[in-house]
Write a protein that holds these residues in place. Sequence first.
Motif, PDB file in Angstrom:
ATOM      1  N   TRP A   1      69.784  65.480  61.635  1.00 43.26           N
ATOM      2  CA  TRP A   1      68.996  64.643  62.550  1.00 43.26           C
ATOM      3  C   TRP A   1      67.528  64.642  62.111  1.00 43.26           C
ATOM      4  CZ3 TRP A   1      65.129  66.206  66.224  1.00 43.26           C
ATOM      5  CH2 TRP A   1      64.704  65.194  67.089  1.00 43.26           C
ATOM      6  N   GLY A   2      66.935  63.468  62.093  1.00 46.38           N
ATOM      7  CA  GLY A   2      65.502  63.359  61.769  1.00 46.38           C
ATOM      8  C   GLY A   2      65.137  63.928  60.418  1.00 46.38           C
TER       9      GLY A   2
ATOM     10  N   ARG B   1      71.234  61.787  75.624  1.00 47.78           N
ATOM     11  CA  ARG B   1      70.598  60.934  74.617  1.00 47.78           C
ATOM     12  C   ARG B   1      71.188  61.143  73.230  1.00 47.78           C
ATOM     13  NH1 ARG B   1      64.383  59.757  75.945  1.00 47.78           N
ATOM     14  NH2 ARG B   1      64.675  59.405  78.149  1.00 47.78           N
ATOM     15  N   GLN B   2      72.158  62.034  73.129  1.00 53.31           N
ATOM     16  CA  GLN B   2      72.743  62.332  71.811  1.00 53.31           C
ATOM     17  C   GLN B   2      73.939  61.428  71.524  1.00 53.31           C
ATOM     18  OE1 GLN B   2      73.828  66.484  71.593  1.00 53.31           O
ATOM     19  NE2 GLN B   2      71.918  67.144  72.561  1.00 53.31           N
ATOM     20  N   LYS B   3      73.968  60.885  70.321  1.00 48.44           N
ATOM     21  CA  LYS B   3      75.162  60.187  69.850  1.00 48.44           C
ATOM     22  C   LYS B   3      75.598  60.905  68.572  1.00 48.44           C
ATOM     23  CE  LYS B   3      77.098  55.712  68.799  1.00 48.44           C
ATOM     24  NZ  LYS B   3      76.867  54.299  68.517  1.00 48.44           N
TER      25      LYS B   3
ATOM     26  N   MET C   1      76.316  63.814  61.853  1.00 46.53           N
ATOM     27  CA  MET C   1      75.077  63.052  61.980  1.00 46.53           C
ATOM     28  C   MET C   1      74.804  62.789  63.463  1.00 46.53           C
ATOM     29  SD  MET C   1      72.804  61.411  60.025  1.00 46.53           S
ATOM     30  CE  MET C   1      73.522  60.753  58.529  1.00 46.53           C
ATOM     31  N   MET C   2      73.571  63.028  63.904  1.00 47.20           N
ATOM     32  CA  MET C   2      73.222  62.733  65.298  1.00 47.20           C
ATOM     33  C   MET C   2      72.167  61.643  65.370  1.00 47.20           C
ATOM     34  SD  MET C   2      71.681  65.131  68.341  1.00 47.20           S
ATOM     35  CE  MET C   2      69.993  65.254  67.784  1.00 47.20           C
ATOM     36  N   MET C   3      72.380  60.735  66.323  1.00 41.73           N
ATOM     37  CA  MET C   3      71.338  59.762  66.643  1.00 41.73           C
ATOM     38  C   MET C   3      70.841  60.094  68.040  1.00 41.73           C
ATOM     39  SD  MET C   3      73.217  56.353  65.257  1.00 41.73           S
ATOM     40  CE  MET C   3      71.906  55.239  65.745  1.00 41.73           C
ATOM     41  N   GLY C   4      69.534  60.043  68.255  1.00 40.95           N
ATOM     42  CA  GLY C   4      68.987  60.353  69.584  1.00 40.95           C
ATOM     43  C   GLY C   4      67.511  60.663  69.483  1.00 40.95           C
ATOM     44  N   THR C   5      66.791  60.450  70.588  1.00 39.38           N
ATOM     45  CA  THR C   5      65.349  60.706  70.582  1.00 39.38           C
ATOM     46  C   THR C   5      64.984  61.691  71.673  1.00 39.38           C
ATOM     47  OG1 THR C   5      65.072  58.785  72.006  1.00 39.38           O
ATOM     48  CG2 THR C   5      64.688  58.453  69.659  1.00 39.38           C
TER      49      THR C   5
ATOM     50  N   LEU D   1      77.928  61.178  65.488  1.00 36.42           N
ATOM     51  CA  LEU D   1      78.778  60.306  64.665  1.00 36.42           C
ATOM     52  C   LEU D   1      79.858  61.132  63.983  1.00 36.42           C
ATOM     53  CD1 LEU D   1      75.972  58.119  63.076  1.00 36.42           C
ATOM     54  CD2 LEU D   1      77.184  57.766  65.205  1.00 36.42           C
TER      55      LEU D   1
END
Length: 279
Positions: free
Chosen positions: A9-10, A42-44, A73-77, A46
Motif C-alpha cells: 500500500w502506498g 476504507r480498505q479494499k 494489494m490494498m487500496m484505501g486512504t 485486492l
Amino acid sequence: MSVSVIIKWGGQEYSISSLSEEDTVMDLKQSIKTLTGVLPERQKLLGLKVKGKPAEDEVKLGSLKLKPNTKIMMMGTREESLEEVLAPPPENDDVVNDFDIEEEVIEVENREENLAKIARRVKDYKVEEMNPPREGKRLLVLDVDYTLFDHKSCAETGQELMRPYLHEFLTSAYEDYDIVIWSATSMKWIDAKMKELGVTDNPNYKITFMLDSAAMITVHTPKRGVVEIRPFMKAHLNREKDRELYKLAQYLKEIAKLEDFTGLNHKHWERYLSKRQHH
C-alpha cells in the motif's frame, strides 16, 4: 496455524504475522489499520476471494488457503483532515450501540477462539500510558460512545454533546479509580474528542490511557451485550434532564469500599445504590 501476509500500500510493504487461521478478514483489516491508519471500512483488499467473489469480513482466513507471505494489494486512504475526525463516525462504522441489544445467554467471553484472540491482542497491542497507574486504585474503563458523549447528533461544538456531569463524575471517580477511556473507533477520533471535551488535560483528574478499535476483537454471536447505563442520545433534548453520571458517581463511591467486586452485578447498580442509601 499462523497466517502471514504482506500488505502492499502506498509504495510500501507491511508484514503481518500475528493472525491465525481462526481469525477473520475483519481481524486482518484491524491489523492493517494499526499499521497504516486506514480504517477497515476504507480498505479494499485486492485478491482476497472466495469462489470468485471478494471475501466478506466474517470469513475465516484459514478458508482462504493463503500461502505464507502472500502479497495483498490494498487500496484505501487515511482520514487525514480533522473535520473528518471530529465528524460523527460513518453510519457503517463498527460502533455498536450496546444499549440497543438484548442480553446474551451464551457466554462468549470463555469461548476458546475468543480467548485466543484476546491473548494475541494483549501481546500485540501497545498501550500508550498517559499517566502512571496509582498504587491501590481500582481500574474504571469507560466507553465514549453514548456513555460520555452523544456521538451521532450534530452540533457546533463537542461541548454541546457532552453528557451532563461528565467532569464532576470523572473528578469523583478519580479519587478511587484509575480511569481508562475506550471506543471502537480510531485513536485519532478518540484523542480529538477527549481534547475537545477538556478531558485530556483536566486539572481535577488524570486519564491513565486510552484504547481504540485495534484493542478490540470481533465476536460473532446471535445477540450481544449487557445493558449497564442508559444511553445518552439526542443531546439537545436530553441535556437538561440526564442525571445518569451524577448517580453513577455515587455507585462507584459506594462499591469502592468493597475489597472484592466479583459478587457485584453492575446491571443492577441502581438497585444496589438505592439499598445502600436507605440504610
